[in-house]
Write a protein that holds these residues in place. Structure first.
Motif, short mmCIF file in Angstrom:
data_model
loop_
_atom_site.label_atom_id
_atom_site.label_comp_id
_atom_site.label_asym_id
_atom_site.label_seq_id
_atom_site.Cartn_x
_atom_site.Cartn_y
_atom_site.Cartn_z
N ASP A 6 -31.61 33.98 -29.74
CA ASP A 6 -31.56 33.42 -28.41
C ASP A 6 -30.74 31.99 -28.63
O ASP A 6 -30.31 31.73 -29.75
CB ASP A 6 -32.82 32.96 -28.07
CG ASP A 6 -33.82 32.15 -28.84
OD1 ASP A 6 -33.47 31.06 -29.36
OD2 ASP A 6 -35.00 32.36 -29.08
N LYS A 7 -30.51 31.46 -27.56
CA LYS A 7 -29.80 30.14 -27.67
C LYS A 7 -30.09 28.96 -28.60
O LYS A 7 -29.22 28.50 -29.25
CB LYS A 7 -29.51 29.62 -26.09
CG LYS A 7 -28.46 28.59 -25.86
CD LYS A 7 -28.29 28.19 -24.62
CE LYS A 7 -27.41 27.40 -24.06
NZ LYS A 7 -27.28 26.96 -22.61
N VAL A 122 -21.37 26.94 -26.77
CA VAL A 122 -22.80 27.63 -26.73
C VAL A 122 -23.60 27.04 -25.82
O VAL A 122 -24.37 27.64 -25.14
CB VAL A 122 -23.57 27.67 -28.28
CG1 VAL A 122 -24.66 28.01 -28.29
CG2 VAL A 122 -22.50 28.49 -29.35
N ASP A 126 -24.51 30.86 -20.56
CA ASP A 126 -26.05 31.20 -20.30
C ASP A 126 -26.46 32.33 -21.14
O ASP A 126 -25.39 32.89 -22.13
CB ASP A 126 -26.01 31.72 -19.04
CG ASP A 126 -25.07 32.76 -18.59
OD1 ASP A 126 -24.61 33.61 -19.64
OD2 ASP A 126 -24.67 33.02 -17.49
N ALA A 127 -27.71 32.61 -21.26
CA ALA A 127 -28.31 33.62 -22.35
C ALA A 127 -27.61 35.01 -22.08
O ALA A 127 -27.44 35.70 -22.98
CB ALA A 127 -29.76 33.80 -21.87
N LEU A 130 -24.19 34.86 -24.05
CA LEU A 130 -24.28 34.73 -25.34
C LEU A 130 -25.00 36.03 -26.04
O LEU A 130 -24.48 36.41 -27.20
CB LEU A 130 -25.32 33.67 -25.65
CG LEU A 130 -24.92 32.25 -25.43
CD1 LEU A 130 -26.01 31.07 -25.61
CD2 LEU A 130 -23.97 31.77 -26.51
N GLY A 142 -22.42 35.30 -28.47
CA GLY A 142 -23.40 34.99 -29.45
C GLY A 142 -23.08 35.31 -30.89
O GLY A 142 -22.94 34.84 -31.85
#
Length: 170
Positions: A6-7, A122, A126-127, A130, A142
């Motif tokens: 996750d971010k 980053v 948005d998720a 990524l 990501g």
């Protein structure tokens, strides 16, 4: 090193591995940064700590150039124009040469600027960008960021620490 999922974890991985690397780089004696006795990126080669930093700058700036190219709608050559994924040793040599004219401090400053610019991307992403949407082939942004920041930072730190021990440096 596992790819963050996750971010928040990606940002933490980048910041943590970068901070640890910078701390290790700060302990290098200035008169040893150009000593070409570190194990190189291509089998059977050697490099200096300055080359190692050039390598990291090269990959970080390459990632940023991929982003800029994609942002402007250009076709991006991966990993770089004239290089394939099976030419990474040769690409490492190009990075060493590209930054050879920079001082140790200039290389470190350039690495810091690139790391901050990547982190900003980053943070802004948005998720889905990524971790879900393909960014390069099947890989999301990501994962590409991780492969070009926190993973090589950790690898560089391991190389430096092994080298320092072999050289009797503390």
């Amino acid at each position: 090193m596992a790819v963050p999922g996750d971010k928040v974890a990606l940002i933490a991985a980048i910041e943590d591995s970068y901070a640890r690397l910078v701390a290790d780089l700060a302990t290098l004696p200035a008169d040893r940064t150009d000593d070409p006795t570190l194990e190189g990126h291509a089998k059977g080669t050697h490099m200096s700590a300055a080359d190692l930093v050039a390598y990291l700058v090269g990959w970080n700036e390459l990632l940023l150039s991929w982003c800029a190219g994609r942002d402007s709608g250009q076709e991006v050559a991966f990993p770089a124009e004239g290089y394939g994924w099976n030419d990474l040793g040769r690409l490492a040599g190009k990075f060493y040469a590209d930054y050879a004219g920079l001082t140790w401090q200039d290389r470190l400053a350039r690495l810091e600027r690139a790391e901050k610019a990547i982190l900003a991307r980053v943070v802004a992403a948005d998720a889905a960008t990524l971790f879900s949407a393909p960014w390069y082939k099947t890989y999301p942004f990501g994962r590409m960021v991780h492969w070009n920041t926190s993973a090589p930072y950790a690898n560089a730190r391991t190389r430096l620490r092994r080298w320092k021990k072999a050289q009797g440096l503390r």
